[in-house]
Structures are given as C-alpha cells and as structure tokens.
Design a protein around this motif. Structure first.
Motif, PDB file in Angstrom:
ATOM      1  N   GLY A  70       0.821  -1.206   0.000  1.00 39.18           N
ATOM      2  CA  GLY A  70       0.000   0.000   0.000  1.00 39.18           C
ATOM      3  C   GLY A  70       0.854   1.254   0.000  1.00 39.18           C
ATOM      4  O   GLY A  70       2.009   1.260   0.426  1.00 39.18           O
ATOM      5  N   TRP A  71       0.252   2.352  -0.479  1.00 39.60           N
ATOM      6  CA  TRP A  71       1.007   3.607  -0.629  1.00 39.60           C
ATOM      7  C   TRP A  71       1.528   4.119   0.705  1.00 39.60           C
ATOM      8  O   TRP A  71       2.664   4.578   0.796  1.00 39.60           O
ATOM      9  N   ASP A  72       0.724   4.016   1.744  1.00 40.17           N
ATOM     10  CA  ASP A  72       1.176   4.486   3.051  1.00 40.17           C
ATOM     11  C   ASP A  72       2.028   3.460   3.778  1.00 40.17           C
ATOM     12  O   ASP A  72       2.349   3.630   4.953  1.00 40.17           O
ATOM     13  N   GLY A  73       2.391   2.404   3.063  1.00 41.12           N
ATOM     14  CA  GLY A  73       3.329   1.432   3.613  1.00 41.12           C
ATOM     15  C   GLY A  73       4.682   1.490   2.936  1.00 41.12           C
ATOM     16  O   GLY A  73       5.478   0.545   3.061  1.00 41.12           O
ATOM     17  N   CYS A  74       4.962   2.581   2.235  1.00 46.61           N
ATOM     18  CA  CYS A  74       6.206   2.664   1.465  1.00 46.61           C
ATOM     19  C   CYS A  74       7.453   2.486   2.326  1.00 46.61           C
ATOM     20  O   CYS A  74       8.440   1.898   1.890  1.00 46.61           O
ATOM     21  N   SER A  75       7.436   3.004   3.535  1.00 45.98           N
ATOM     22  CA  SER A  75       8.610   2.893   4.405  1.00 45.98           C
ATOM     23  C   SER A  75       8.601   1.593   5.204  1.00 45.98           C
ATOM     24  O   SER A  75       9.562   1.296   5.919  1.00 45.98           O
ATOM     25  N   GLY A  76       7.506   0.843   5.114  1.00 47.35           N
ATOM     26  CA  GLY A  76       7.363  -0.384   5.894  1.00 47.35           C
ATOM     27  C   GLY A  76       6.693  -0.181   7.233  1.00 47.35           C
ATOM     28  O   GLY A  76       6.348  -1.155   7.904  1.00 47.35           O
ATOM     29  N   TYR A  77       6.488   1.081   7.639  1.00 46.10           N
ATOM     30  CA  TYR A  77       5.940   1.368   8.978  1.00 46.10           C
ATOM     31  C   TYR A  77       4.887   2.458   8.842  1.00 46.10           C
ATOM     32  O   TYR A  77       5.084   3.452   8.138  1.00 46.10           O
ATOM     33  N   HIS A  78       3.767   2.275   9.541  1.00 50.23           N
ATOM     34  CA  HIS A  78       2.782   3.349   9.643  1.00 50.23           C
ATOM     35  C   HIS A  78       2.282   3.420  11.077  1.00 50.23           C
ATOM     36  O   HIS A  78       1.970   2.400  11.691  1.00 50.23           O
ATOM     37  N   TYR A  79       2.209   4.625  11.598  1.00 46.07           N
ATOM     38  CA  TYR A  79       1.941   4.828  13.020  1.00 46.07           C
ATOM     39  C   TYR A  79       0.580   4.294  13.450  1.00 46.07           C
ATOM     40  O   TYR A  79       0.373   3.975  14.625  1.00 46.07           O
ATOM     41  N   THR A  80      -0.358   4.174  12.527  1.00 45.56           N
ATOM     42  CA  THR A  80      -1.697   3.704  12.888  1.00 45.56           C
ATOM     43  C   THR A  80      -1.763   2.186  13.046  1.00 45.56           C
ATOM     44  O   THR A  80      -2.772   1.664  13.514  1.00 45.56           O
ATOM     45  N   ASP A  81      -0.715   1.480  12.647  1.00 49.83           N
ATOM     46  CA  ASP A  81      -0.728   0.021  12.719  1.00 49.83           C
ATOM     47  C   ASP A  81      -0.497  -0.463  14.145  1.00 49.83           C
ATOM     48  O   ASP A  81       0.103   0.238  14.975  1.00 49.83           O
ATOM     49  N   ARG A  82      -0.936  -1.692  14.412  1.00 45.89           N
ATOM     50  CA  ARG A  82      -0.838  -2.231  15.768  1.00 45.89           C
ATOM     51  C   ARG A  82      -0.063  -3.552  15.824  1.00 45.89           C
ATOM     52  O   ARG A  82       0.074  -4.140  16.888  1.00 45.89           O
ATOM     53  N   TYR A  83       0.418  -3.994  14.675  1.00 40.43           N
ATOM     54  CA  TYR A  83       1.184  -5.241  14.649  1.00 40.43           C
ATOM     55  C   TYR A  83       2.540  -5.008  13.987  1.00 40.43           C
ATOM     56  O   TYR A  83       2.636  -4.295  12.993  1.00 40.43           O
ATOM     57  N   ILE A  84       3.549  -5.618  14.552  1.00 43.63           N
ATOM     58  CA  ILE A  84       4.881  -5.608  13.952  1.00 43.63           C
ATOM     59  C   ILE A  84       5.138  -6.986  13.355  1.00 43.63           C
ATOM     60  O   ILE A  84       4.963  -8.011  14.017  1.00 43.63           O
ATOM     61  N   TYR A  85       5.543  -6.989  12.077  1.00 46.21           N
ATOM     62  CA  TYR A  85       5.870  -8.244  11.402  1.00 46.21           C
ATOM     63  C   TYR A  85       7.307  -8.673  11.675  1.00 46.21           C
ATOM     64  O   TYR A  85       7.629  -9.863  11.574  1.00 46.21           O
ATOM     65  N   GLY A  86       8.147  -7.700  11.986  1.00 37.80           N
ATOM     66  CA  GLY A  86       9.536  -8.004  12.248  1.00 37.80           C
ATOM     67  C   GLY A  86      10.397  -6.784  12.029  1.00 37.80           C
ATOM     68  O   GLY A  86       9.884  -5.646  11.948  1.00 37.80           O
ATOM     69  N   PHE A  87      11.697  -7.001  11.918  1.00 41.29           N
ATOM     70  CA  PHE A  87      12.659  -5.913  11.849  1.00 41.29           C
ATOM     71  C   PHE A  87      13.599  -6.187  10.672  1.00 41.29           C
ATOM     72  O   PHE A  87      14.401  -7.124  10.700  1.00 41.29           O
ATOM     73  N   SER A  88      13.463  -5.379   9.620  1.00 45.23           N
ATOM     74  CA  SER A  88      14.287  -5.568   8.430  1.00 45.23           C
ATOM     75  C   SER A  88      15.357  -4.490   8.362  1.00 45.23           C
ATOM     76  O   SER A  88      15.318  -3.496   9.094  1.00 45.23           O
ATOM     77  N   HIS A  89      16.291  -4.634   7.422  1.00 49.40           N
ATOM     78  CA  HIS A  89      17.555  -3.902   7.500  1.00 49.40           C
ATOM     79  C   HIS A  89      17.725  -2.808   6.458  1.00 49.40           C
ATOM     80  O   HIS A  89      18.750  -2.114   6.469  1.00 49.40           O
ATOM     81  N   THR A  90      16.760  -2.662   5.575  1.00 51.99           N
ATOM     82  CA  THR A  90      16.815  -1.579   4.595  1.00 51.99           C
ATOM     83  C   THR A  90      15.448  -0.922   4.494  1.00 51.99           C
ATOM     84  O   THR A  90      14.424  -1.599   4.452  1.00 51.99           O
ATOM     85  N   HIS A  91      15.444   0.406   4.442  1.00 53.97           N
ATOM     86  CA  HIS A  91      14.189   1.150   4.335  1.00 53.97           C
ATOM     87  C   HIS A  91      14.419   2.450   3.573  1.00 53.97           C
ATOM     88  O   HIS A  91      15.532   2.984   3.554  1.00 53.97           O
ATOM     89  N   LEU A  92      13.344   2.961   2.975  1.00 56.73           N
ATOM     90  CA  LEU A  92      13.363   4.251   2.299  1.00 56.73           C
ATOM     91  C   LEU A  92      12.594   5.257   3.148  1.00 56.73           C
ATOM     92  O   LEU A  92      11.594   4.924   3.771  1.00 56.73           O
ATOM     93  N   SER A  93      13.050   6.501   3.136  1.00 56.82           N
ATOM     94  CA  SER A  93      12.441   7.541   3.960  1.00 56.82           C
ATOM     95  C   SER A  93      11.667   8.532   3.105  1.00 56.82           C
ATOM     96  O   SER A  93      12.257   9.268   2.311  1.00 56.82           O
ATOM     97  N   GLY A 101      13.096  -3.285   2.684  1.00 49.68           N
ATOM     98  CA  GLY A 101      12.538  -4.198   3.682  1.00 49.68           C
ATOM     99  C   GLY A 101      13.225  -5.547   3.605  1.00 49.68           C
ATOM    100  O   GLY A 101      12.584  -6.600   3.710  1.00 49.68           O
ATOM    101  N   ASP A 102      14.556  -5.530   3.439  1.00 48.64           N
ATOM    102  CA  ASP A 102      15.304  -6.761   3.204  1.00 48.64           C
ATOM    103  C   ASP A 102      15.716  -7.448   4.502  1.00 48.64           C
ATOM    104  O   ASP A 102      16.103  -6.798   5.473  1.00 48.64           O
ATOM    105  N   VAL A 103      15.678  -8.765   4.487  1.00 51.74           N
ATOM    106  CA  VAL A 103      16.164  -9.651   5.553  1.00 51.74           C
ATOM    107  C   VAL A 103      15.425  -9.352   6.864  1.00 51.74           C
ATOM    108  O   VAL A 103      15.927  -8.686   7.770  1.00 51.74           O
TER     109      VAL A 103
END
Length: 977
Positions: A70-93, A101-103
């Motif tokens: 989704g468009w508001d998921g471009c960075s992998g994180y959105h403040y309105t979400d309540r679940y974390i899928y995990g912690f990846s090592h590359t992101h765009l700002s 969202g690699d590894v």
C-alpha cells in the motif's frame, strides 16, 4: 598624560566595534540535540518515514515493519498500525513508491512461518506505542503478544539486535527473505550454530536489487529451514532459529549487509560491530548523530519548534544512502562490481525533490559529502551511460522528470565546490540534456514539448528549461561561450507554454492550446500537480516571467490569488497534492519556492506572512506532522532553511531569498571551522515581520543574501516587529533572476479555430510577445503576414512563425481536418475532462491514438460504461464497425468486460449484433490496444450505438484494490465502413 582627540576616536571606534562583534554570540545547546529528534514525525499520514535506527547517510536502516504494501506502507511502517511483522535492514524515507525491507528478523515463541497478514495465527506481534521508544541510532519496543523486548542499533553497514525473552524456553527467531517485495532468488546457508549467510535478489521499484548478508548470534541455535515448495515462490527462503539459552541471557544478533557479495557483508560486520557490545555500538551511533546535529545549533523556548527543527535536520540526513563496502567495492549501475577508495559511493538520489533545498543545504553543511555525491553521479554516468534521475540500488527507476543531477552539479560548481573532474561533469550534464528520450527530442525541435508527443509536457518543458539555465551558468563560468548561448536560449523555452489569455502555463499542441482548460484540474500535462502549481515555476528568469504577466503588480496579484483560491482540485486524484493554502500545495515540491516570490515584487512582508504560516501550521510535532511525503529530506530541508530565515529559490544563482526566522538564535558550524550566527531580536509568534536586517553589522536593505556571505562566516541579525514594515519594499532591494543574453522569440499559436470541423472554422492567431509579427502559410502556399482572422473549409495544413527585429521563432505546422458534415455523435456518458481527447467529436475525428494515454488522445471514462451513438446523417450501407480500446492496467485502465453494438434506421428500434466479451480482469502488464470489430452483411443503417461495459472495482491482485480502486475505460475512434 595628554591624549590626542584622534586616539580617543580610535579607541571609541575599537570599543564600539568590539561590542558590535561580540553582541551576536553563537547559539548554545541546553541538552544533547538527539533528545530533540522525534523519529516518529512523518510515520503517520502520508509522511512515509520510518522510526528505526540508522546513521547519517548510512547503508543500513534497521527498523520495524508494520505494513506489507500500500502507498502508506512505502517505508514499511505506519503509526496507525498495531502489529509488527519483524525488523528488516533496509528502508526508504519519505518516498512515494515502495521498496526495500530486506532480511526480516522476528523474535517469537513458536515456529510459524505465516506472517499473520491473512488474519490467521502468525509470527507478527501486537505492540503499543506506550512501550515503543526511538531516538537517532536506536529503537526499542515491547512485543505484547510474546512478551519479548527488542532493541536495535546500527553502524554504517551493520546492525545489532538485542532480544530479551520472558523465559529460557521457546526462544525462536524467524528469518524471512520472502518479506515484502517479489523475490527473484534467495538463499540461506548455515555456516555454524552461531552464523548464517545468504542473499536476497528481489524485484520491486528497483527491478534487480541484490543484497547479501551475514548474521552472527550470541548464542547457538538449531534451525528449521522452510523449503521453496512450501512458499510456492521459487528460491524463496524462511527459517526458524531456536536458541539454546538456558540462563535466559539477552540474545544478540549482529547483521552485516552488502550489495556486492557475502564476503563484503562479512568484512562490513567485522570492521564495524563484531567486536563491540550493544551499548558501545549504540553510544557510537548517538555520538555520530550528535556531531551531525551540532552542525546547526538553535535556541528557542518552544519545545515543539525545536523538535520539529532537529527532526527535520535528522530527516535531511537519511538519504542519499551509502552504497559501498568498507573495502571500497560497490555494485554500479551496470550491476557489475566496481571499487574506489577515492570517495564514498551513494544511492537513493530523489533528485526531482532534493535539488530544490536539500542539496543547497548540503552545500553549506555537507561540502565534502557534496563532492562525493557528484563523484557518484559521474561514476554512475560511466557505469550506466547517464547520470541518475532517481536511482535505487544500482537501478535506474526512470521515476519523475527533469535531469536534476545537472543543477546539483552546477550549484556546487558555482559555489566553489569542485573536488571532482569538472570537465567530465560538464560533459555528463550536456549528455543528460541532449538525448531524445522523455520528450527531449520534441523540446529541442520545437522549443517546448507538445501535448501529443509526451506526457507531463508542461512540467517537463519548465523543468528542462531551468536545468538548461544551470548548464548555461556553468558554461559561462567555464568560458564555454557557444554552450552558454545554446543553453541560455533553451532556458527561455518556458515562454512557449505561457498562455497570455489565462496567464497560466498550459499544455499545447504544436500550435493550439489543450482544451478544455481548468487551472484546478490535475491531468497528464503536469507532474503531480495542476496549472496553479506549475505556472510559477520559472526560477531562472523571474524577471522574464514578470514581463509575460505584465509587471510586478500582476505577479503579486497572481500570487495573492494562488494563496486565496479554493482548495479543491478537479481531474484525477493525486495523493501528493496536500498541505493546501489556496492552491499552494506544500505537500509537493513544485510549490516550495512560491511563497518567496513576493520578495521579487518588493512585497517581502507577504513572503514573511506565508512562510511563517507554513512553518507553524504545516509542520507539527506529531506522527502526522509532515504535510505530504517527506521525500528523502526535501520537505525537511525546506523547514531547516526557512526556519533560519532564508531559502534557495534558484539553485545555481548563489543567492538565498530571505523569508522570516523562527528561532531566537541559530549557529551554522561550517566544515572549515567558521561559523555563521543568526539572531532574531524581539521575535515572537506575532512578531513575524522583519523591521530591519544587518549582515556582519552593516545594514542589509536587500531581501536576499549570498552563499559566500554564509560560508565566509559572520552574522545575520534580524529585528522583528508585529506589523509589515517598509524593509525591502524599495526598488533595487529585491532579488532578481533574469536572462538578458541571446533572447528568443516565443512561438505564436492558434488562439481560435477547431482542429476538426464540419463546414468551416475561423482561425485566429496570437502570440505572447508584444509587437511581434506573425507569418502564416496554408498548405504549400507562401508565407504572408497575419493581420486578420481567416477561414478554413477543407483539410488544411497551417504553418506559422513570428518575427521581431532580428529574432525569429521556429516554423510549426498544424493540420486541420474536415469531418463529414453529416456525421455526428451523441455521448450518453460523461468522459473525464482531463481525458477529453479534444471533446465531443473525438471518437469520430479520424485521429488515431498511440499506446501512451498520457498524450491526451484517448477519451477516458472512470467507473462508468461508455455509451455512444453515431449518426451517419443518412442511411448508408455498412459492413464493418470497429472501435479501439486501451489497456494499461498499471494506470488502472482496463479493457471493457463486454462491448455491444446496435444498429438502427430511426434511432428508436435497434438491432443488436453479437456482443464481444473480454476477460479484462486477467492480470496483464502489457500496454496494448484492442480493436473490437463487428461484421455484418451489407445493410443500410443510419445509426450505430456502441456500449462498452466497465469492469468496475479493480481485481484483487491490483494495487488499487485495498483502496476500493475503480477501473477506467479508454476508447478512441469508432470507424464505420
């Protein structure tokens, strides 16, 4: 002792001088500046930032992922979400397109390879913002579902995870290489019970991204590998690591990444974090960030404003991203391995955004890095054949418009930053401007880009013209007179898309304007904008723009109208158009310079009003505190510069336009040890107007300052008041950008006349140039001077040009077509105004469309059936009826599900021909034109009705499905034989 009067004067002068120089002291910090950074600003709304750990311009961005798409998921994180899928090592700002969202690593308490996005049990975990904390270089969160504490920190190319499990039993970590974008190839290899290596090749925005990794753990583990057949994605890998930790100590996972190979990842890990504990890495990261933020120290009693400032400064340092291993190797734009130790190599250049303010900011506080950025451009030029427009992980994305590596180089060169091969840089700049792609062929030929030859033609013409001006300025500085002439003429091509009747920059065919025209309409003539938001984009020749409008008063009135206009837009939905003040859209970059244009008409108090409004209303200490995509630092750079009291309206001019300061004090610490101190006396929210200014103790009447004044060190002192003053209102106090050499003559145009007509059409010619003479010719006849309208009654080619003195515009040709006067069409459904294809007769005008819908020759219908009835005038023998439809599913354009055809003699009783069905919902990435034909025995009919049934809601596989997206039907030319 007798003192001479001159000695007294000298002594007093020295005393006064000393007092003046010491009265403006440097700003002092009252606590670590990292404490003022709120990494959650921009993680809500449409900001698209991430809160996790990274270093300035670093290669690793270790951050939580809460959203998969989704468009508001471009960075992998959105403040309105309540679940974390995990912690990846590359992101765009702050980008508007998703990738990275690699590894992914996710601590959990059982083996489950399902991520939980389908609503079934999975490894994702619930979390609360109450138990989440982040600051530069560090992130921590408590996972409620599993009662696990997570902490993250980073170095440049590596990072460290710290997991605290509630018990020594059931300590699992899921390693997921399938997370987010499409996997092309992947591998996990266990080297020992404390080491894993692997790679992930993926396709998303970057079509071929390659990432290699190494993971070293503090405790031994047993692993359970999930095989590819279970994922149904070839080469995909997931693995569950079960840790052996009887004493329930914190589990640490150290991760190194590389775009080169596993050996590169290993060297990065060993050089940066392998022999350091978590706290040491964290402290080093925070020390690095503190040093970075200390480049600008501000004083203010307003906590929110300080937080906004340092968060903005932080965001300007998240991109570009280092893309090189510790041994100097990197993957170039040819996807081959290269090596250099002469400079740091970077990726993620969002240049359409960042050339405006972020890169000018870097020329002040990141001069060494600016040289490396330009060396990177030139390396990419060698590797891929052209400098980047928007590059990502060794890939050209061909995203956005312009060739904006060019102004970044020119701006740096003209400011004296020349730590690179300047001749090669100029060669690369010219190459960017002389290709035949993205409308440049037409731009060079006609002096503008016609609507029917390239999409976003107005925006491209305007931005190419600015880019060309920066080439001209660099050519002039280098003594390249012929190049200067060529590009200073091209810098004036903006004049060819200025419509003097509406006073807007407007799409035009070769000689006619795009109609119908609505300045509020977002359409294919502009890039993420409408006419309001692009018509002020002439930063290289604002004096010339003022002349086109008719004077300074007219520009002031136009700006007033811009900021007071209704906030609604028409046409296509454009998520980027946000932060509206009237039609000023701060949420997108084309508007960013507009508030400062009042200075150019000697009304700086209006600039001060608008800049203060933007600073205080459109930036907030809140997750939804950015008014649009943060865009790799550009939105933040606008704030950083503007809050200090100035902005880079025209990079390449070596000037900054003064706005209004937001802070009592600001000190810029330069790389050579000098400081530039800014003070605002009597500042408050009501005292936003400038009463007077001093530069280095001397009165400054001009409403701009030079780059050299800043980087030479010194002081800028504002005296503020609560009402508009006369400062900057006198002639010659205003800034100017103007082109005086090698003036061009804009092309004339057809102001009135139907390109397709039935009986005849009257043609009126005009030009935006006062006192220019227009010449025209019909077909192969000789040219003659235009002095009165003329009438066309047959198919005709009209050629025209203008002359003024020794200036002459190019000859442009427009074809007029006569439609059978007996032929007419009735449309029972409304087409979208921005996709009118010329109006009601577009489907019978004889003009065929290409596969590029953006050129405006297709008639578009959004979420509705298309129903059209053609009247032949009299009964005629018909044996073939054909109609064309376009498919471009990425653009939400689908074939109709069914096409029906009816024929009639009286327009009352219709005979239905066998309908034709299309599986339009089937996924097909091809852009294609389908011709639907209906063959009938030769029979006489007068009326032909075509009904094209819409698909409606886009299919589940489509990116628009979660947003309840609706399909378009694009149709052209109903032909009847």
């Amino acid at each position: 002792m007798n003192f001479k009067p001159t000695a007294i004067v000298i002594a007093l002068t020295l005393l006064i001088s000393c007092n003046t120089s010491t009265s403006i002291t440097e700003a002092q910090k009252d606590q670590p500046l990292t404490h003022y950074v709120n990494t959650f600003i921009g993680t809500g709304g449409h900001g698209h930032t991430y809160p996790g750990a990274t270093l300035p311009f670093g290669m690793m961005q270790l951050s939580p992922d809460t959203r998969l798409d989704g468009w508001d998921g471009c960075s992998g994180y959105h403040y309105t979400d309540r679940y974390i899928y995990g912690f990846s090592h590359t992101h765009l700002s702050g980008t508007g397109i998703s990738d990275y969202g690699d590894v992914l690593l996710m601590p959990t308490n059982e083996i489950n390879f399902n991520n939980g996005a389908d609503g079934k049990k999975g490894y994702r975990a619930h979390f609360s913002h109450d138990n989440e904390f982040a600051e530069p270089g560090y992130y921590k969160v408590h996972l409620d579902s599993t009662n696990i504490n997570v902490e993250l920190t980073v170095a440049q190319r590596s990072g460290v995870h710290k997991y605290e499990f509630p018990s020594s039993k059931n300590q699992y970590v899921i390693l997921d290489l399938v997370h987010r974008d499409k996997v092309l190839d992947a591998k996990i290899e266990k080297i020992s019970d404390t080491e894993i290596v692997g790679y992930r090749h993926s396709e998303a925005w970057a079509k071929d991204q390659r990432l290699y990794f190494i993971i070293k753990t503090s405790h031994p583990f047993n692993d359970v590998l999930q095989s590819p057949p279970e994922t149904r994605i070839p080469g995909a890998r997931r693995s569950a690591l079960k840790f052996i930790n009887p004493n329930n100590e914190p589990v640490y996972m150290k991760v190194g990444i590389s775009a080169v190979d596993i050996d590169g990842a290993r060297k990065n890990l060993e050089a940066e974090v392998l022999n350091k504990d978590f706290e040491t890495v964290k402290q080093e990261a925070q020390q690095i960030w503190e040093s970075q933020l200390e480049k600008i120290v501000i004083e203010s009693n307003d906590l929110d404003k300080k937080t906004n400032f340092y968060t903005a400064l932080y965001h300007t340092m998240l991109a570009p991203q280092l893309y090189q291993d510790v041994d100097g190797r990197y993957r170039g734009m040819d996807l081959e391995i290269h090596k250099t130790t002469d400079f740091n190599y970077y990726s993620v250049f969002s240049l359409w955004d960042t050339y405006r303010a972020a890169h000018p900011l870097y020329t002040i506080i990141e001069q060494d890095r600016t040289n490396d950025f330009i060396k990177t451009f030139l390396a990419k030029y060698d590797e891929g054949g052209i400098m980047p427009m928007w590059d990502l992980a060794g890939n050209y994305t061909n995203c956005m418009i312009g060739y904006h590596a060019v102004p970044v180089i020119a701006d740096a060169y003209l400011k004296g930053l020349r730590g690179y091969d300047t001749e090669k840089a100029f060669e690369a700049m010219k190459y960017s401007a002389t290709r035949d792609k993205f409308g440049l062929e037409a731009y060079k030929k006609y002096g503008f880009i016609p609507v029917d030859e390239e999409s976003e033609s107005v925006s491209k013409t305007l931005e190419y013209a600015y880019d060309d001006w920066t080439i001209a300025q660099m050519a002039k500085a280098m003594g390249k007179t012929e190049d200067y002439k060529t590009y200073i003429q091209r810098a004036q091509y903006y004049k060819n898309v200025f419509d003097p009747e509406t006073n807007f920059m407007r799409g035009r065919f070769k000689n006619t304007w795009f109609t119908p025209f609505d300045p509020y309409e977002v359409n294919f003539n502009y890039t993420e904008a409408n006419a309001w938001q692009y018509s002020f984009y002439v930063p290289q020749d604002i004096s010339g723009f003022i002349e086109l409008l008719g004077g300074k008063d007219q520009l002031e009135a136009k700006l007033d109208e811009l900021f007071s206009a209704k906030t609604e837009i028409s046409g296509r939905h454009q998520s980027d158009i946000t932060g509206l003040i009237g039609q000023y859209a701060h949420g997108n970059e084309p508007s960013h310079h507009m508030a400062y244009l009042y200075n150019f008409v000697n009304k700086p108090y209006k600039t001060q009003e608008k800049v203060h409004q933007i600073l205080t209303e459109l930036y907030r200490n809140d997750p939804d505190g950015v008014s649009g995509n943060e865009d790799c630092g550009q939105m933040s750079a606008w704030y950083v510069l503007s809050s200090m009291g100035f902005y880079s309206v025209t990079p390449g001019s070596n000037e900054y336009i003064i706005g209004t300061p937001l802070f009592d004090k600001a000190t810029i610490s330069l790389e050579d040890g000098k400081q530039f101190n800014i003070t605002a006396n009597n500042l408050s929210d009501s005292n936003k107007y400038i009463e007077s200014v001093k530069l280095n103790g001397k009165t400054l009447n001009e409403t701009f300052i030079s780059h050299s004044a800043i980087v030479s060190g010194g002081s800028l002192e504002f005296n503020m008041t609560n009402q508009p003053s006369t400062w900057g209102t006198k002639e010659e106090s205003e800034p100017k950008t103007e082109i005086k050499d090698h003036i061009i003559l804009p092309s004339p145009f057809i102001a009135k006349g139907d390109i397709t007509f039935r009986d005849s059409t009257e043609v009126v010619l005009s030009t935006s140039e006062v006192d220019a003479k227009i010449y025209y010719a019909l077909d192969d006849n000789d040219f003659k001077i235009y002095d009165t309208p003329f009438t066309i009654s047959e198919d005709t080619q009209v050629k025209l040009y203008s002359e003024k003195g020794n200036l002459k515009s190019p000859v442009l040709t427009t074809s007029f077509f006569k439609i059978d006067p007996n032929l007419s069409i009735t449309l029972e459904s409304d087409y979208a105004n921005q996709y009118s294809a010329g109006g009601n007769d577009a489907l019978i005008d004889g003009i065929r469309s290409t596969k590029n819908y953006r050129t405006g020759s297709w008639q578009g219908y959004e979420d509705k059936d298309m129903v059209a009835t053609v009247n032949l005038g009299t009964e005629k023998s018909i044996n073939l009826i054909a109609v064309n439809f376009l498919q471009d599913q990425d653009a939400w354009i689908f074939y109709p599900t069914e096409v029906q055809c009816f024929v009639s003699k009286d327009n009352k009783t219709f005979k239905a021909l066998p309908p034709q069905t299309i599986n339009s919902a089937e996924k097909n990435s091809a852009i294609a034109i389908k011709t639907i034909e209906f063959k009938i025995p030769k029979t006489k009919y007068k009326y032909v009705k075509i009904v094209a049934k819409k698909l409606g809601k886009v299919p589940k596989w489509h990116v628009g499905y979660p947003m309840d997206g609706r399909s378009w039907i694009f149709v052209d030319e109903i032909s009847i034989k």
